[in-house]
Structure formats: structure tokens, C-alpha cells
Scaffold this active site. Structure first.
Site, PDB file in Angstrom:
ATOM      1  N   LYS A 269       0.872  -1.332  -0.023  1.00  0.00           N
ATOM      2  CA  LYS A 269      -0.039   0.040  -0.026  1.00  0.00           C
ATOM      3  C   LYS A 269       1.052   1.317   0.073  1.00  0.00           C
ATOM      4  O   LYS A 269       1.773   1.514   0.934  1.00  0.00           O
ATOM      5  CB  LYS A 269      -1.046   0.231   1.300  1.00  0.00           C
ATOM      6  CG  LYS A 269      -1.609   1.285   1.624  1.00  0.00           C
ATOM      7  CD  LYS A 269      -2.576   1.376   2.947  1.00  0.00           C
ATOM      8  CE  LYS A 269      -2.973   2.629   3.287  1.00  0.00           C
ATOM      9  NZ  LYS A 269      -3.831   2.464   4.392  1.00  0.00           N
ATOM     10  N   ASP A 274      -2.641  10.186   3.724  1.00  0.00           N
ATOM     11  CA  ASP A 274      -4.081   9.691   4.075  1.00  0.00           C
ATOM     12  C   ASP A 274      -4.767  10.684   5.034  1.00  0.00           C
ATOM     13  O   ASP A 274      -4.446  10.723   6.093  1.00  0.00           O
ATOM     14  CB  ASP A 274      -4.047   8.390   4.604  1.00  0.00           C
ATOM     15  CG  ASP A 274      -5.427   7.900   4.875  1.00  0.00           C
ATOM     16  OD1 ASP A 274      -6.319   8.253   4.530  1.00  0.00           O
ATOM     17  OD2 ASP A 274      -5.339   6.682   5.522  1.00  0.00           O
ATOM     18  N   LYS A 281     -10.052  12.594   8.770  1.00  0.00           N
ATOM     19  CA  LYS A 281      -9.256  12.172  10.126  1.00  0.00           C
ATOM     20  C   LYS A 281      -9.262  13.359  11.156  1.00  0.00           C
ATOM     21  O   LYS A 281      -9.325  14.372  10.328  1.00  0.00           O
ATOM     22  CB  LYS A 281      -8.020  11.569   9.805  1.00  0.00           C
ATOM     23  CG  LYS A 281      -7.746  10.459   9.247  1.00  0.00           C
ATOM     24  CD  LYS A 281      -6.437   9.893   8.967  1.00  0.00           C
ATOM     25  CE  LYS A 281      -6.199   8.571   8.394  1.00  0.00           C
ATOM     26  NZ  LYS A 281      -6.807   7.414   9.191  1.00  0.00           N
ATOM     27  N   ASP A 292       1.904   6.489   5.314  1.00  0.00           N
ATOM     28  CA  ASP A 292       0.676   5.516   5.160  1.00  0.00           C
ATOM     29  C   ASP A 292       1.353   4.901   3.555  1.00  0.00           C
ATOM     30  O   ASP A 292       0.641   4.024   2.956  1.00  0.00           O
ATOM     31  CB  ASP A 292      -0.284   6.152   4.621  1.00  0.00           C
ATOM     32  CG  ASP A 292      -1.739   5.246   5.131  1.00  0.00           C
ATOM     33  OD1 ASP A 292      -1.356   4.213   5.589  1.00  0.00           O
ATOM     34  OD2 ASP A 292      -2.767   5.474   4.518  1.00  0.00           O
ATOM     35  N   ASP A 351     -12.075   6.509   4.524  1.00  0.00           N
ATOM     36  CA  ASP A 351     -10.797   6.435   5.085  1.00  0.00           C
ATOM     37  C   ASP A 351     -10.229   4.959   5.223  1.00  0.00           C
ATOM     38  O   ASP A 351      -9.145   4.894   5.691  1.00  0.00           O
ATOM     39  CB  ASP A 351     -10.826   6.970   6.622  1.00  0.00           C
ATOM     40  CG  ASP A 351      -9.540   7.085   7.428  1.00  0.00           C
ATOM     41  OD1 ASP A 351      -8.478   7.147   6.785  1.00  0.00           O
ATOM     42  OD2 ASP A 351      -9.684   7.136   8.630  1.00  0.00           O
ATOM     43  N   GLU A 353      -9.198   3.238   2.702  1.00  0.00           N
ATOM     44  CA  GLU A 353      -8.956   3.301   1.423  1.00  0.00           C
ATOM     45  C   GLU A 353      -7.725   2.271   1.108  1.00  0.00           C
ATOM     46  O   GLU A 353      -7.695   1.947  -0.338  1.00  0.00           O
ATOM     47  CB  GLU A 353      -8.406   4.950   1.079  1.00  0.00           C
ATOM     48  CG  GLU A 353      -6.919   5.306   1.403  1.00  0.00           C
ATOM     49  CD  GLU A 353      -6.662   4.788   2.979  1.00  0.00           C
ATOM     50  OE1 GLU A 353      -7.551   5.110   3.820  1.00  0.00           O
ATOM     51  OE2 GLU A 353      -5.403   4.932   3.308  1.00  0.00           O
ATOM     52  N   ARG A 355      -7.425  -0.851   1.606  1.00  0.00           N
ATOM     53  CA  ARG A 355      -7.951  -2.042   1.177  1.00  0.00           C
ATOM     54  C   ARG A 355      -8.664  -2.003  -0.008  1.00  0.00           C
ATOM     55  O   ARG A 355      -8.652  -2.944  -0.899  1.00  0.00           O
ATOM     56  CB  ARG A 355      -8.899  -2.621   2.172  1.00  0.00           C
ATOM     57  CG  ARG A 355     -10.179  -1.837   2.560  1.00  0.00           C
ATOM     58  CD  ARG A 355     -10.896  -2.076   3.611  1.00  0.00           C
ATOM     59  NE  ARG A 355     -10.401  -1.501   4.866  1.00  0.00           N
ATOM     60  CZ  ARG A 355     -10.709  -1.827   6.035  1.00  0.00           C
ATOM     61  NH1 ARG A 355     -11.887  -2.681   6.385  1.00  0.00           N
ATOM     62  NH2 ARG A 355      -9.984  -1.348   7.325  1.00  0.00           N
TER      63      ARG A 355
END
Ligand code: BES
Ligand code: ZN
Ligand code: ZN
Length: 509
Positions: A269, A274, A281, A292, A351, A353, A355
Site C-alpha cells: 500500500k 491519508d 481524520k 501511509d 478512510d 482506502e 484495502r
């Protein structure tokens, strides 16, 4: 820092400093290096132990002046802890600790006793490798945005590993070579993960990957937005649509076209930032969400190591890269996406995201007909709650792979802990309107994240899925405190673990 292997007595080495490890309550043998050194120093070490100023506790460091008694100007005593608790990672730790101390006091050439009458039970190869790893990881600094550099930065020029009887010179050389490749690849990954989002957006990350590929002989392919649209990688595109930074899908391939070797796909990833998207967030610590991209960064580091180590495997790195921002065209909760696999996804939280972009990468892995797929991601805050910062979460569908990872975790010092992935958890990600939803509620957040990914694995004949392991590094990718060999910031976690896993996987045949 140059690392050399030499045969001889540690106390006679013509260097600035000597590093000497000592266990807690260690009984000195009459001819051992520590006794010889202590005699030359007129009992100074014994004094320190008697007075309790040096106990030999793990990572304890004391520096002694030698005042002309031996060629070296300083002796750095470093504690090895309790003998029965000593493990391979202790070597990385004491190496990191003592290297830092040597650097702090400005020593340029230092020698350390690697093999004498002390440590038993580890091969010379694994000890020298661990020592090199600890030293090279510990000198890493992310200071590219400091206009005034720290003057201890030049640091140690030469580190000599002393093999007292000269029985393991070749083995030690090989260990250092491997250790250097692994540590420098981890540092490479740390550099990527540490970069702020404005400096390393997806396009630049792809450039860095391409440059690396050219340098170490990997094949590379980068998909831009047009190509992603053509392929219908809509889960990746969905996350990207909230940002002005265009996404990229990075493919690195080692031993391309080698049909006989086992094929492993590694997916990482790379969310370059993020924000959470529309499911924004909280602002506290949001700046840290530049890390991230740690999973993707680790995969780039692993591919570097795999190429330099010439591992006998066919390895593919897949790195979906995008920002997750709440722009005017951003994905919204309630939206439905049709992923690359054809499966539809209902978005509950923008959030979740990671996956989404990994779903497309995992399905794309089918093109390579892999024998195993591994993915690595800063996927869930829940993993930090479950395991804290000392273990990477691991889940998967194949006992053999998981066992290899547990072993590789111990050896590499990047330990993993398994969470269950029973089919009962699938209930939580059932959607009323699509094939699956991207959030399964608060309970078992790490598990439902993995359960989601599992749906996107390529199918094998007979309804089986490709052997797969998922690594959740949300808790291990970033350090808030200085450690014995890792400074604050990105840890490069996954590089050491995955390289060890791949070495073992190749060995197993
Ligand atoms: N990147 C985060 C996970 C994360 C959190 C990594 C803290 C490192 C430290 C991920 O994209 C995320 O936000 N996950 C959500 C999932 C939830 C909405 C199901 C989370 O963990 O809250
Ligand atoms: Zn997120
Ligand atoms: Zn994320």
C-alpha cells in the site's frame, strides 16, 4: 561506513576505539579477550563492574579512556544482557547502541570482537550479518531538509569485525555483504516513507522506483491514469479522484521470464498521504499520515535487496500509489465502485482506502500466476490497538506461509503475531447493495480488513485461493521514540522480514 573483517586480538588493534560486549554476571575466562584487555588497562573494567557502574545489562553503554595502555584511545563497554535471554536481535541492538556511542564521541575507526570465546550458538554468518545490519540501520538519518547538518554526521569511517582465531573470515565476509544489502534496502525504504507528501506524490514515487529498477537490473512498468482507466482499476481510481495528484500503479519485476523458479507477488500500500478523504481524520497527528506509503516503500526496498542478493525466485512487486484527499470529486460514503476484479464495493468510510487500492493490486496479481501472494500495508488503527508497536499483525490462508513468516520474524528481528481469519468474520463486511462493503464496524478491525482483501485474491483451479499472507504494519512502520538501532520516524519494517522470508521460501524449494 566501511565494514572489514580481520583476524587477531582485539586489544592490539590499531583503531580509535574498541567495542567489547559483556554479559550480566559474566565469569571471565583467564585467557579471554576481556581479561587480557582488563589486565592491560590495570583492572579498570573489573573496577567498573565491582562498583556497579557497569552491570552488563542489555544495551548499557560505558566508555573508558585507555590513556596509552593500548593502541585504541577508548574502550566502549556494551552490555549483552542475560546470557539465557540473548538472541540474534540482541546483536543488532548492541551494534546499534555502540555504533551510535562511537559516533557521538567522534571515533573514526572502531573494532569490535565478533568471535572469541564469548557468544555461542549463532553462526559466524548470522552474527556478522546482524552486526552489520544493526550498525548500518543505526547510522541512518533523515536530514535532507535540515539546512544545517549535525557535525557528527560524517561518523565512523571503518568498522572492523574481529575474528579472534580467524576460523570464520569468509563466512563473516558473506554475512556482512548480505547484512549491508538488507540494511541499505531498509534505509532506502525509510527514506521513501519519511518523505513528506508534497515531496513524494505518487508520480515521484514511481520515478524513484523506476530509477532504482534501472540501477539494479529490475524490469519496471508504471501505469498512469489513462492505463488505469483502460484496465478498469476503479478501486484505485476511486481513492485517487479526491486528489489533484494523479495516481500510479508501479510494477517491479525480478527474474522476469524465469519460468522454472517459484513466483511470488508482493503488494504494498502506497497512500502518499491519508487525510481520510470525506471521512476526514482528526487533525491531531495527521501529519504522520505521510507514512501511509510504508507498505509500498517496503516493497521497493525488498525488490532492491532481492535483485542485489540474486535470490533464485521470480518476484514481482506491485505498488498502487495515490493520495487520499477530500477534493470536490472525492469518493463519498455510500458510493459503489466496480473493482478491477469485477466485484462491487460499497464505500462505508473513505478512510478505509488502503484495502481498496490493494484489492485491485491483489486481483491484478493473477496475471503472474503466482505461487504465493504477500501484501503489506499500514492498514488499520485497530492493529495498533491490538498489538502496539512491537509486532506486525499477520493473517492469511496458508499455514505453511504463516509458519515461514513467524520464523523469518524471529530471525530478522521484525516479529509478527497472527490473528484469526475465520469465515465467520465475513458476515461483518456483507453489504446490502453491493458484493462487499469496505468497513466491518469497530470489532476486529484488523481482521475484517484482511477478510475484505481475501475476497480479491485470484482463484485457483478447484475453488482454492492462492496462498496468501497479509501484513498489517500500522503499529510497526513508525517510531515515536529512538530505539537501540532505529531512530524516530519510518522504520522500513517489512524489508528485513520479507527478504528473510523470501530467502527461506527459496531454500524450501
Ligand atoms: N492508514 C490508516 C490506518 C492507520 C492508522 C495507519 C493509524 C497507521 C496509524 C487507514 O487507511 C485507516 O484509516 N483505517 C481506518 C479503517 C476504518 C475506517 C475501518 C482505521 O483504522 O480507522
Ligand atoms: Zn485511511
Ligand atoms: Zn491509510
Amino acid at each position: 561506513m566501511d565494514i572489514k573483517i580481520k583476524k587477531g586480538c582485539i586489544e592490539k588493534q590499531d583503531v580509535d576505539g574498541i567495542i567489547l560486549g559483556m554479559f550480566e554476571k559474566e565469569k571471565w575466562k583467564s585467557k579471554s579477550a576481556i581479561t587480557r584487555l582488563d589486565n592491560l588497562l590495570g583492572g579498570l573494567i573489573k573496577d567498573m563492574v565491582k562498583s556497579g557502574e557497569f552491570k552488563g545489562k542489555i544495551n548499557e553503554v560505558v566508555t573508558l579512556p585507555t590513556r596509552g595502555d593500548i593502541p585504541a584511545r577508548r574502550v566502549i563497554l556494551v552490555g549483552l544482557g542475560k546470557k539465557n535471554e540473548f538472541k540474534l536481535d540482541s546483536i543488532r541492538q548492541v551494534s546499534g547502541k555502540s555504533t551510535n556511542e562511537a559516533r557521538r564521541i567522534g571515533l573514526k575507526r572502531v573494532a569490535v570482537l565478533l568471535t572469541g570465546d564469548g557468544i555461542k550458538g549463532f553462526s559466524v554468518n548470522s552474527m556478522s550479518r546482524a552486526y552489520a545490519e544493526g550498525a548500518l540501520l543505526s547510522i541512518y538519518k533523515f536530514d535532507r531538509y535540515k539546512t544545517e547538518k549535525d557535525d557528527t554526521q560524517d561518523g565512523i569511517k571503518e568498522l572492523w569485525l574481529i575474528d579472534e582465531y580467524g576460523r570464520g573470515l569468509e563466512e563473516a565476509k558473506d554475512g556482512v555483504k548480505v547484512g549491508r544489502i538488507i540494511a541499505e534496502s531498509a534505509n532506502f525504504a525509510r527514506d521513501l516513507a519519511n518523505q513528506p507528501a508534497n515531496e513524494l506524490p505518487p508520480v515521484k514515487l514511481a520515478d524513484a522506483a523506476r530509477r532504482l529498477a534501472r540501477e539494479c537490473g529490475l524490469a519496471s512498468m508504471i501505469f498512469d491514469e489513462r492505463k488505469l482507466k483502460k484496465l478498469k482499476m476503479n478501486a484505485l481510481l476511486g481513492v485517487a479522484q479526491g486528489s489533484d495528484e494523479p495516481p500510479r500503479f508501479i510494477i517491479l519485476e525480478y527474474n522476469k521470464g524465469e519460468k522454472k523458479k517459484g513466483t511470488v507477488v508482493l503488494a504494498g500500500k502506497a497512500i502518499t498521504f491519508d487525510s481520510g478523504g470525506i471521512s476526514l481524520k482528526p487533525s491531531e497527528k495527521m501529519e504522520e499520515m505521510k507514512y501511509d506509503k510504508s507498505g509500498g516503500s517496503a516493497i521497493i526496498g525488498v525488490m532492491r535487496a532481492v535483485a542485489l542478493l540474486r535470490l533464485p525466485l521470480h518476484v514481482i512487486g506491485l505498488i498502487p500509489a495515490t493520495e487520499n484527499l477530500p477534493g470536490g470529486s472525492a469518493l463519498k460514503p455510500g458510493d459503489v465502485l466496480k473493482s478491477f476484479s469485477g466485484k462491487t464495493i460499497e464505500i462505508i468510510s473513505t478512510d478505509a482506502e488502503g484495502r481498496l487500492i490493494l484489492a485491485d493490486a491483489l486481483s491484478y496479481a493473477d496475471r503472474f500466476k503466482p505461487d504465493a501472494i504477500i501484501d503489506i500495508a499500514t492498514l488499520t488503527g485497530a492493529c495498533v490497538i491490538a498489538l502496539g508497536h512491537n509486532a506486525t499483525g499477520i493473517l492469511g490462508n496458508d499455514e505453511g506461509l504463516l509458519a515461514l513468516f513467524k520464523e523469518a520474524g524471529e530471525r530478522s528481528g521484525e516479529r509478527v503475531w497472527e490473528l484469526p481469519l475465520w469465515k465467520e468474520y465475513d458476515e461483518q463486511i456483507k453489504s446490502d447493495i453491493a458484493d462487499v462493503k469496505n468497513v466491518g464496524g469497530r470489532p476486529a478491525g484488523t481482521i475484517t480488513g484482511a477478510a475484505f482483501l481475501k475476497k480479491f485474491l485470484p482463484d485457483l483451479a478447484g475453488g482454492r485461493k492462492t496462498p496468501w499472507a497479509h501484513l498489517d504494519i500500522a503499529g510497526t512502520a513508525w517510531k515515536e521514540k529512538e530505539g537501540p538501532y532505529l531512530s524516530k520516524g519510518a522504520t522500513g519494517v517489512g524489508v528485513r522480514l520479507l527478504v528473510q522470508f523470501l530467502m527461506d521460501y527459496a531454500d524450501k524449494g
